[in-house]
Design a protein around this motif. Structure first.
Motif, PDB file in Angstrom:
ATOM      1  N   LYS A  39     -30.474 -57.317  -3.379  1.00 46.29           N
ATOM      2  CA  LYS A  39     -31.324 -57.446  -1.553  1.00 46.29           C
ATOM      3  C   LYS A  39     -30.316 -58.135  -1.042  1.00 46.29           C
ATOM      4  N   GLU A  40     -28.484 -57.917  -0.430  1.00 41.98           N
ATOM      5  CA  GLU A  40     -28.465 -59.164   0.369  1.00 41.98           C
ATOM      6  C   GLU A  40     -27.678 -57.699   1.073  1.00 41.98           C
ATOM      7  N   PRO A  41     -26.955 -58.554   1.840  1.00 45.55           N
ATOM      8  CA  PRO A  41     -26.317 -57.382   2.843  1.00 45.55           C
ATOM      9  C   PRO A  41     -25.218 -56.698   2.406  1.00 45.55           C
ATOM     10  N   VAL A  42     -24.345 -56.713   1.722  1.00 40.74           N
ATOM     11  CA  VAL A  42     -23.292 -56.438   1.427  1.00 40.74           C
ATOM     12  C   VAL A  42     -23.696 -54.350   0.407  1.00 40.74           C
TER      13      VAL A  42
ATOM     14  N   VAL B 272     -19.864 -53.101  -5.809  1.00 46.78           N
ATOM     15  CA  VAL B 272     -20.164 -54.088  -5.167  1.00 46.78           C
ATOM     16  C   VAL B 272     -20.870 -55.212  -6.132  1.00 46.78           C
ATOM     17  N   SER B 273     -20.364 -56.960  -5.563  1.00 45.40           N
ATOM     18  CA  SER B 273     -20.830 -58.208  -6.312  1.00 45.40           C
ATOM     19  C   SER B 273     -21.900 -58.789  -5.555  1.00 45.40           C
ATOM     20  N   PRO B 274     -23.190 -58.263  -6.558  1.00 51.54           N
ATOM     21  CA  PRO B 274     -24.166 -59.093  -5.492  1.00 51.54           C
ATOM     22  C   PRO B 274     -24.613 -60.412  -5.756  1.00 51.54           C
ATOM     23  N   ALA B 275     -24.287 -61.525  -4.804  1.00 47.85           N
ATOM     24  CA  ALA B 275     -24.374 -62.507  -5.525  1.00 47.85           C
ATOM     25  C   ALA B 275     -26.055 -62.620  -6.484  1.00 47.85           C
TER      26      ALA B 275
ATOM     27  N   VAL C 224      -7.833 -36.673  -2.917  1.00 46.45           N
ATOM     28  CA  VAL C 224      -7.357 -38.355  -3.454  1.00 46.45           C
ATOM     29  C   VAL C 224      -8.868 -38.725  -4.135  1.00 46.45           C
ATOM     30  N   LEU C 225      -8.896 -39.672  -5.406  1.00 50.37           N
ATOM     31  CA  LEU C 225      -9.808 -40.578  -5.268  1.00 50.37           C
ATOM     32  C   LEU C 225      -9.371 -41.955  -5.410  1.00 50.37           C
ATOM     33  N   MET C 226      -9.847 -42.466  -4.498  1.00 51.01           N
ATOM     34  CA  MET C 226      -9.873 -44.105  -4.196  1.00 51.01           C
ATOM     35  C   MET C 226     -11.115 -44.976  -4.310  1.00 51.01           C
ATOM     36  N   LEU C 227     -10.945 -45.953  -5.125  1.00 51.14           N
ATOM     37  CA  LEU C 227     -11.400 -47.016  -5.736  1.00 51.14           C
ATOM     38  C   LEU C 227     -11.376 -48.272  -5.308  1.00 51.14           C
ATOM     39  N   ALA C 228     -12.314 -48.945  -5.245  1.00 50.83           N
ATOM     40  CA  ALA C 228     -11.714 -50.516  -4.325  1.00 50.83           C
ATOM     41  C   ALA C 228     -13.132 -51.315  -5.506  1.00 50.83           C
ATOM     42  N   ASP C 229     -12.133 -51.837  -6.053  1.00 52.00           N
ATOM     43  CA  ASP C 229     -12.923 -53.068  -7.034  1.00 52.00           C
ATOM     44  C   ASP C 229     -12.410 -54.768  -6.121  1.00 52.00           C
ATOM     45  N   SER C 230     -13.431 -55.631  -5.511  1.00 47.84           N
ATOM     46  CA  SER C 230     -15.030 -55.074  -5.315  1.00 47.84           C
ATOM     47  C   SER C 230     -14.921 -55.542  -3.215  1.00 47.84           C
ATOM     48  N   THR C 231     -15.657 -53.782  -3.267  1.00 45.93           N
ATOM     49  CA  THR C 231     -16.373 -54.186  -1.523  1.00 45.93           C
ATOM     50  C   THR C 231     -16.430 -55.325  -1.593  1.00 45.93           C
ATOM     51  N   SER C 232     -17.717 -56.225  -2.030  1.00 45.50           N
ATOM     52  CA  SER C 232     -17.501 -57.330  -1.629  1.00 45.50           C
ATOM     53  C   SER C 232     -16.469 -58.446  -1.379  1.00 45.50           C
ATOM     54  N   ARG C 233     -15.595 -58.699  -1.953  1.00 39.80           N
ATOM     55  CA  ARG C 233     -14.938 -59.552  -1.675  1.00 39.80           C
ATOM     56  C   ARG C 233     -14.374 -59.745  -0.105  1.00 39.80           C
TER      57      ARG C 233
ATOM     58  N   PRO D 171     -23.142 -50.702  -7.710  1.00 40.03           N
ATOM     59  CA  PRO D 171     -23.309 -52.474  -7.506  1.00 40.03           C
ATOM     60  C   PRO D 171     -23.655 -53.027  -8.905  1.00 40.03           C
ATOM     61  N   GLY D 172     -24.164 -54.392  -8.971  1.00 40.56           N
ATOM     62  CA  GLY D 172     -23.880 -54.580 -10.638  1.00 40.56           C
ATOM     63  C   GLY D 172     -24.156 -55.793 -10.788  1.00 40.56           C
ATOM     64  N   PRO D 173     -24.481 -57.030 -11.172  1.00 42.06           N
ATOM     65  CA  PRO D 173     -24.043 -58.256 -11.777  1.00 42.06           C
ATOM     66  C   PRO D 173     -22.625 -58.211 -12.630  1.00 42.06           C
ATOM     67  N   PHE D 174     -22.382 -59.563 -12.015  1.00 43.96           N
ATOM     68  CA  PHE D 174     -20.489 -59.571 -13.201  1.00 43.96           C
ATOM     69  C   PHE D 174     -21.219 -59.291 -14.627  1.00 43.96           C
ATOM     70  N   GLY D 175     -20.128 -58.788 -15.052  1.00 48.59           N
ATOM     71  CA  GLY D 175     -20.309 -58.884 -16.201  1.00 48.59           C
ATOM     72  C   GLY D 175     -20.941 -57.539 -17.221  1.00 48.59           C
ATOM     73  N   CYS D 176     -21.740 -56.464 -16.310  1.00 49.70           N
ATOM     74  CA  CYS D 176     -22.041 -55.624 -16.404  1.00 49.70           C
ATOM     75  C   CYS D 176     -21.212 -54.214 -16.288  1.00 49.70           C
ATOM     76  N   GLY D 177     -19.894 -53.812 -16.190  1.00 49.00           N
ATOM     77  CA  GLY D 177     -19.081 -53.231 -17.074  1.00 49.00           C
ATOM     78  C   GLY D 177     -18.756 -52.150 -15.331  1.00 49.00           C
ATOM     79  N   LYS D 178     -18.981 -53.027 -14.403  1.00 46.94           N
ATOM     80  CA  LYS D 178     -18.006 -52.430 -13.092  1.00 46.94           C
ATOM     81  C   LYS D 178     -16.423 -51.414 -13.559  1.00 46.94           C
ATOM     82  N   THR D 179     -15.774 -52.873 -13.039  1.00 47.13           N
ATOM     83  CA  THR D 179     -14.856 -52.171 -13.724  1.00 47.13           C
ATOM     84  C   THR D 179     -14.570 -51.152 -14.730  1.00 47.13           C
TER      85      THR D 179
END
Ligand SMILES: Nc1ncnc2c1ncn2[C@@H]1O[C@H](COP(=O)(O)OP(=O)(O)OP(=O)(O)O)[C@@H](O)[C@H]1O
Ligand SMILES: [Mg+2]
Lengths: 440, 594
Positions: free
Chosen positions: B399-402, B391-394, B327-336, B234-242
C-alpha cells in the motif's frame, strides 16, 4: 586543519539553527569546508550570496559575530602506508598521540567505480561460523550488515569475523561507539597482534553526532587507497549505521527538507547506497568488503533505516537468541548472503547448496511443529524428529561459537540428516545422497 | 545565438540558473565548473530563473559559474552498434571511459563512428517513404538492423537516391529524400531522438495476444505474459525480484533484451557483464550478450541520470521495435526511479503527495508503461516491447504510491511473498495474489489453445483452484490441528503442495531446472493434475504427509533431469509405482476414459 594562505575572514552570521549557520559570502564552492568559531563546517546550500554551513560539531556556543573562513577544499584525508595501525577521529586527525600522516591528500566521498571496471566477486571469506559460512557465505567485495537488537553481541561477532577473515587490512569506522566498545575493539585487535593491519576512524558517543557523517567516507577513502594503489584486500567494519542515518536526519530536518518515512530524509536510499557501493572487487586483485551493523529497534526491519539498507546491501545477517539452546545463533530464516551462489558448490564442496537448503527447510518444519505444540496440538512422529533435528542443528551449526572448516560443517549436516530423517524426507538430489549419505 | 546563464543557487544537484534568453522545459545545458562542463536538465522555469538538475556531483561549483544551453532535450543516438553495449543512464558508453573510477563531466559517444557496416538497400529510388520506413539494413550481431527514415521526419518523402549494397560508416549518407517542397534531405545510419518523447512511427497498437515464453513456470503456466505486454514484480528486499528478472532476460523468447539497472547494485550488473558473454541463446546458438544492451545506472551513480535511464532504455527499445523485432525490456527497480523524482521534487519544494512523492507520480508511471506494447508497422510487419519492472515497496508494504500507481497500468502482477522467500519457495511469486489480465483476453485464449491444447486454460484454472483450496485447508489445519480435520483435507492440501513444489518452485541456479520450455510445462502440468484428480486411500493423516513427500521428491528429481532423458524416464517410472501403492483404481479408469 590547515587553512589557505590568504583568506577572507567573515564575521557576520545571519542565521543559526541546531546544525547549520548561514552567512553572506562570495566565491564559495559547493561542498567546500569552512571553519566557524573554531569548528569544522561544510557548505550545504548556496543561494546567491547566502551560504549555509552544516557545522559538524554542532552550533552550541556559536555567536552571530563568529569568525568564518573557507578552506577551499572538500573534506579530505591524507593517505599513505603510514595509516596502518593508527587511530583517528572523524576528521582524520590522529587520536592515538602519534604524528600526523604525511601523504597524498584525497577528497573523501570521491567518485564511483565504473561498473564495467569491476570484477565479479568470487573469493570466499571463511569465518568458521557455520551460520555464516554454511548458510550465508561471505564473498570478498560484498557488502552486508548485521541486523541486531542493541543488546546483541554484534560488536563481538564482528571483531571475531574480522580477525578470522584473512584480509590485508581491517578498517574500523565507528559511529556513536560507546567508549567501552571502542576500547573493546582496540583490545581485541591488540591481543590478536593485528594492530599493524588495523586502521580506525572513530566517533564515540562523547563526540558530536553530526561528525559521524564523515566517518564512513574517511574509512572508505583509506580503503580505496589500499585496495586500488596497493591491490590489497580490505575489510571495512561500519558500526553502527543506524546512528549514521540518525545524524543524516538531524541535518536534513534542520535544512527544512520534507522528511519521508520515519522522519528520514527522502534521499536516505541514495545516501546509504553511496557508502555501501564502495564495496568492490577490482580486477587487479584488490577488494573492499563492507560488514556493517544496523541496530534495530524492537526487531522492526520495516523501519526506514534497515529497510533501505536491506534494499542496498547484498544480504543481511540476523542474530537471535535461541532459547532452546540458550545461545546466540545466526538466524537462518531472515539471514541471507546474496553472493553465496558465486562460491558455494564452486569454491566449496558440490553438496553445499543442497545441504544448506535442506537443513533450513527442515529447520522451518521444526518451527511449524513448535507452533503446533504451542497451540496445544498433537505432534506427529515427523514433527518430533524435526524438533530434535532443530535443536542439534542450532547447537552444532547455527550457534555463533562454532568454529570449524566448511567441509566439517557439511559433514555435520549429513550426520544430522541421517540421525533424524530418511533420505526422501530430506529431498536432496539422488546423486548427492548416494555419495554423501552416511553409510551405517 | 544560444541562451546563456549564470549559476545563482546550489542545493545538492539542484541548481538555479539566471538566463539571458529563451529556455525550454527539459532543455539540456552545461555548467562550466572549474575545467569541466557538467550536464544538466531544466526541470522548472520561473521568470528568469531556470531550475536545473545536474547529472553529476556539484562539488566545487561556484555562484556565477557560466551555463550554456544546448537548444535540445535529453536525447539518445540511434544507429547500428547499440547491441552488446554497456551504457550509463545518459547513453554514455561505459567501456570507452578512461580509468577505474567514473570521472565527472566525462561524456562518451554511444556508437562507433569508425566501424564499417555491410549495408543492403531495402527500398528503391522513387519509393514513397515516411518516418520509420525501412531504407536498408545492416547486419548487427546477426540481427537485421533496419536503417530507417528518421522518426523526426514529418509527412511523406520520395527517395531520390539510395546507396547500393556496400560498406558504410554510420555518418555516411545512405539515401537522399525529397520532401513535398522538393527540398532534399540526406539520411545517414544514425539519428537522434529525445528520450522523454515516445516514438510513434507505427500504424496501430492492437491488443497484444501472443504468449511470450519466459521458461519460468509460475509465469508461463499460471500467469502468462504476452509479446508487447506489461508486468511488474513488487516484493520486499531479498525476495527474488532481480533473480527472477535475470532468469526472464536469459530465457525469454525475445530478439532484443534491454536491461535497465536503475538505482540497484553494481555487482548485479557485473553479473550480467560476466555471464551474458558466455551464455548461449538456445534458439539461435549465439551468445546472449550479442542481443542485449545494458543501461547501468547503479545506486551510487548520479540520481538524476537514474531517472533518465529508464527513458533511455525505453527509447532504444522503441527503435528496435520499429525494425519489426520483439524487444524485452526490464527495469530494476522502478521504485528507485520514483525516488529520484521524489528527491528532486522535495528540493524544488513542490507540494508533496503521498509519502512525499510528487503529485503526478501516477501519471508519470502510466505514461511510461504506455510506451510498451505490440505494434503493427506501416509495412505490414509487427514488433513489440514487453516491459517488466520491479517495484521495491518501503517496508514491503504494497500500500504505497509506486506499487499502487503501477498496479493501475501493468497488466501482469507478480507479487513476491516474504513468507515464500523465507521458506525458500523460490521463485517467491504468490500464486494466489498474482494475476495476468491477459488470461481475460479472448484473443489470447484463442491463441494459447491453438498453441498448447484445447483444455489448457481449464487446466490452468483447475490448478489455481487446487492451490486456493490448499491454502484454505492449511489455515484450517493451523486452527484446528492435524486431527481436527478429515484425512481428505490432508490429501487435498498435499495435492496443492505437489503443484507448489513441482510447478511453482523452480531452481534458478540449476542448469536444467532454470528454464522449462512450454512443451515440458504442459507435460508436467498434465502429469501433476492427473495425480490431483485421482483418489487415494489412507488410514491417517501422517501417512498422507509421508506419501506425498515421496512423490514430491521423485518429481523434483525429474525437474532436475533433462526432459525425457533416461534419468527422467527412470524417475517417472518410479513415480508411477509410488502412485500405484495408494491410488484407488476406479479413479484411474475414470481419468483414462475421459
Ligand atoms: N529462483 C530462485 N532460486 C534460488 N534462489 C533464489 C531464487 N530467487 C531468489 N533467490 C535467492 O534470494 C536472493 C535474493 O534475490 P534477489 O536479489 O533477486 O532479491 P530482490 O528481490 O531483487 O532484492 P532487492 O530488492 O534487495 O534487490 C538471491 O541472492 C538468492 O539467494
Ligand atoms: Mg534486486
Amino acid at each position: 586543519m590547515e587553512t589557505k594562505a590568504f583568506q577572507k575572514i567573515y564575521t557576520k552570521v545571519t542565521q543559526i539553527t541546531k546544525a547549520t549557520c548561514s552567512l553572506n559570502a562570495q566565491g564559495v564552492g559547493y561542498d567546500e569546508l569552512a571553519m566557524i568559531h573554531g569548528k569544522l563546517a561544510q557548505v550545504v546550500k548556496i543561494i546567491g550570496d547566502i551560504v549555509t554551513l552544516q557545522v559538524f560539531g554542532g552550533t552550541e556556543g556559536i555567536p552571530t559575530n563568529a569568525e568564518v573562513t573557507f578552506l577551499g577544499k572538500a573534506p579530505s584525508l591524507k593517505v599513505s602506508d603510514d595509516l596502518a595501525g593508527r587511530f583517528f577521529n572523524a576528521y582524520g586527525d590522529p587520536i592515538d598521540g602519534g604524528p600526523a600522516i604525511e601523504g597524498e591528500e584525497i577528497e573523501i566521498g570521491g567518485p564511483s567505480v565504473n561498473p564495467v571496471r569491476r570484477k565479479q566477486p568470487s573469493e570466499l571469506i571463511a569465518t568458521g561460523i557455520a551460520g555464516i559460512d554454511l548458510n550465508n557465505t561471505l564473498v570478498s567485495g560484498q557488502k552486508i550488515p548485521f541486523f541486531a537488537d542493541p543488546d546483541q553481541p554484534y560488536n563481538q561477532v564482528m571483531a571475531m569475523v574480522a580477525l578470522r577473515a584473512k584480509t590485508d587490512k581491517i578498517i574500523l569506522g565507528g559511529m556513536g561507539l560507546t567508549n567501552d566498545d571502542y576500547l573493546f575493539y582496540k583490545n581485541v585487535f591488540d591481543n590478536a597482534g593485528a594492530l599493524d593491519r588495523i586502521i580506525s576512524f572513530v566517533n564515540t558517543t562523547e563526540n558530536p553526532p553530526v561528525e559521524r557523517l564523515l566517518v564512513p567516507d574517511m574509512a572508505l577513502t583509506a580503503a580505496e587507497y589500499f585496495a586500488v594503489k596497493k591491490n590489497q584486500t580490505v575489510l571495512v567494519l561500519l558500526t553502527d549505521m543506524t546512528l549514521y542515518a540518525d545524524a543524516l536526519s538531524i541535518v536534513s530536518n534542520r535544512m527544512d527538507q520534507i522528511p519521508s518515512k520515519d522522519s528520514m530524509p527522502g534521499s536516505l536510499y541514495s545516501d546509504l547506497a553511496k557508502i555501501y557501493e564502495k564495496a568492490v572487487q577490482f580486477p587487479a586483485g584488490g577488494s573492499i568488503t563492507i560488514i556493517a551493523v544496523t541496530t534495530l529497534s524492537g526487531g522492526d526491519i520495516t523501519h526506514a533505516i534497515p529497510d533501505n539498507t536491506g534494499y542496498i546491501t547484498e544480504g543481511q545477517l540476523f542474530l537471535r537468541k535461541d532459547t532452546d539452546i540458550g545461545k546466540v545463533i545466526v538466524d537462518p530464516f531472515r539471514s541471507l548472503s546474496r553472493l553465496k551462489q558465486l562460491v558455494i558448490g564452486k569454491k566449496t564442496r558440490e553438496d553445499h547448496p543442497q545441504v544448506m537448503n535442506s537443513s533450513i527447510r527442515l529447520f522451518a518444519d521444526a518451527a511449524n511443529a513448535k507452533t503446533k505444540l504451542e497451540n496445544g496440538f498433537d505432534l506427529t512422529d515427523y514433527d518430533e524428529r524435526s524438533l530434535k533435528f532443530a535443536k542439534d542443528y542450532s547447537a552444532k551449526l547455527l550457534a555463533i561459537d562454532v568454529n570449524v572448516e566448511i567441509d566439517e560443517m557439511l559433514n555435520t549436516g549429513w550426520e544430522l540428516f541421517n540421525k533424524h530423517f530418511k533420505p526422501e524426507e530430506v529431498g536432496i538430489k539422488q546423486e548427492l545422497v548416494d555419495k554423501f549419505w552416511p553409510k551405517n | 545565438m544560444s541562451t546563456k546563464g549564470k549559476v545563482k543557487g546550489i542545493v545538492a544537484n539542484l541548481v538555479t540558473v539566471e538566463v539571458d534568453g529563451p529556455v525550454s522545459q527539459s532543455e539540456i545545458c552545461y555548467i562550466k565548473t572549474g575545467q569541466t562542463d557538467l550536464m544538466a536538465e531544466v526541470i522548472k522555469i520561473y521568470g528568469n530563473n531556470a531550475f536545473v538538475q545536474v547529472f553529476e556531483s556539484t562539488r566545487g561549483m561556484l555562484i556565477n559559474d557560466e551555463v550554456r544551453f544546448d537548444g535540445h532535450l535529453l536525447e539518445v543516438s540511434l544507429g547500428p552498434g547499440i547491441l552488446s553495449k554497456n551504457y550509463d543512464g545518459l547513453q554514455n558508453d561505459l567501456d570507452k571511459m578512461e580509468g577505474v573510477f567514473l570521472k565527472r563531466g566525462q561524456y562518451t559517444y554511444a556508437l562507433d563512428k569508425d566501424k564499417v557496416w555491410d549495408f543492403k538497400p531495402l527500398a528503391k529510388v522513387g519509393d514513397k517513404v515516411q518516418a520509420g520506413s525501412w531504407l536498408g539494413e545492416v547486419d548487427e550481431n546477426f540481427m537485421p538492423h533496419k536503417i530507417m527514415v528518421p522518426f523526426s521526419f514529418k509527412g511523406f518523402f520520395e527517395i531520390k537516391s539510395i546507396a547500393k549494397e556496400g560498406q558504410f560508416k554510420i555518418d555516411d549518407t545512405i539515401a537522399v529524400l525529397i520532401d513535398r517542397n522538393k527540398k532534399e534531405v540526406k539520411v545517414t545510419m544514425v539519428q537522434k531522438w529525445p528520450v522523454k518523447v515516445p516514438i510513434t512511427a507505427f500504424k496501430e497498437k492492437p491488443r497484444p495476444f501472443k504468449l511470450l515464453e519466459t521458461g519460468v513456470r509460475t509465469i508461463d503456466t499460471l500467469n502468462p505474459i504476452v509479446e508487447g505486454g506489461t508486468g511488474f514484480i513488487p516484493g520486499p528486499f531479498g525476495c527474488g525480484k532481480t533473480v527472477l528478472q535475470h532468469a526472464i532476460s536469459k530465457q525469454a523468447e525475445a530478439d532484443i533484451v534491454i536491461v535497465a539497472a536503475c538505482g540497484e547494485r553494481a555487482n548485479e550488473v557485473v553479473e550480467i557483464f560476466t555471464e551474458f558473454p558466455e551464455l548461449e541463446d538456445v534458439r539461435t546458438g549465439r551468445k546472449l550478450m550479442e542481443r542485449t544492451t545494458i543501461i547501468a545506472n547503479t545506486s551510487n551513480m548520479p540520481v538524476a541520470s537514474r531517472e533518465a535511464s529508464v527513458y533511455t532504455a525505453m527509447t532504444i527499445g522503441e527503435y528496435y521495435r520499429s525494425m519489426g523485432l520483439r524487444v524485452l525490456m526490464l527495469a530494476d527497480s522502478t521504485s528507485r526511479w520514483a525516488q529520484a523524482l521524489r528527491e528532486m521534487s522535495n528540493r524544488l519544494e513542490e507540494l508533496p503527495g503521498q509519502d512525499a512523492f510528487p503529485m503526478d507520480l501516477s501519471a508519470i508511471i502510466a505514461n511510461f508503461y504506455a510506451r510498451a506494447g505490440f505494434v503493427n508497422l506501416y509495412n505490414g510487419e509487427s514488433g513489440s516491447i514487453t516491459f517488466i519492472g520491479t517495484v521495491s515497496p518501503a517496508g514491503g508494504n504494497l500500500k504505497e504510491p509506486v506499487t499502487e500507481s503501477t498496479k493501475k497500468v501493468a497488466r501482469c502482477f507478480y507479487a513476491l511473498a516474504q513468507q515464500r522467500a523465507d521458506s525458500k519457495r523460490y521463485p517467491a511469486v504468490d500464486p494466489i495474489d498474482s494475476y495476468s489480465k491477459y488470461l481475460e483476453y479472448p484473443e489470447f485464449l484463442d491463441y494459447i489453445e491453438k498453441k498448447i491444447s484445447d483444455n489448457w486454460i481449464d487446466m490452468v484454472n483447475q490448478t489455481k483452484t487446487i492451490l486456493q483450496r490448499g491454502k484454505e485447508i492449511y489455515e484450517q489445519i493451523n486452527i484446528l490441528g492435524d486431527d481436527g480435520v478429515p484425512v481428505d483435507y490432508h490429501i487435498s492440501f498435499w495435492k496443492s503442495e505437489v503443484i507448489d513444489f513441482i510447478i511453482l518452485q523452480q531452481d534458478a541456479f540449476d542448469k536444467v531446472d532454470q528454464s522449462t520450455p512450454i512443451e515440458r510445462q504442459q507435460y508436467m502440468l498434465e502429469s501433476v493434475l492427473e495425480i490431483c484428480e485421482s483418489d487415494f486411500e489412507f488410514e491417517s493423516f501422517s501417512e498422507v504427509d509421508n506419501y506425498f513427500k515421496r512423490i514430491i521428491n521423485v518429481y523434483k528429481q525429474m525437474n532436475y533431469s533433462e526432459f525425457k532423458s533416461e534419468k527422467f524416464n527412470k524417475f517417472e517410472k518410479e513415480l508411477k509405482s509410488i502412485i500405484k501403492e495408494r491410488i484407488v483404481e476406479e479413479s484411474i479408469l475414470a481419468t483414462e476414459t475421459n
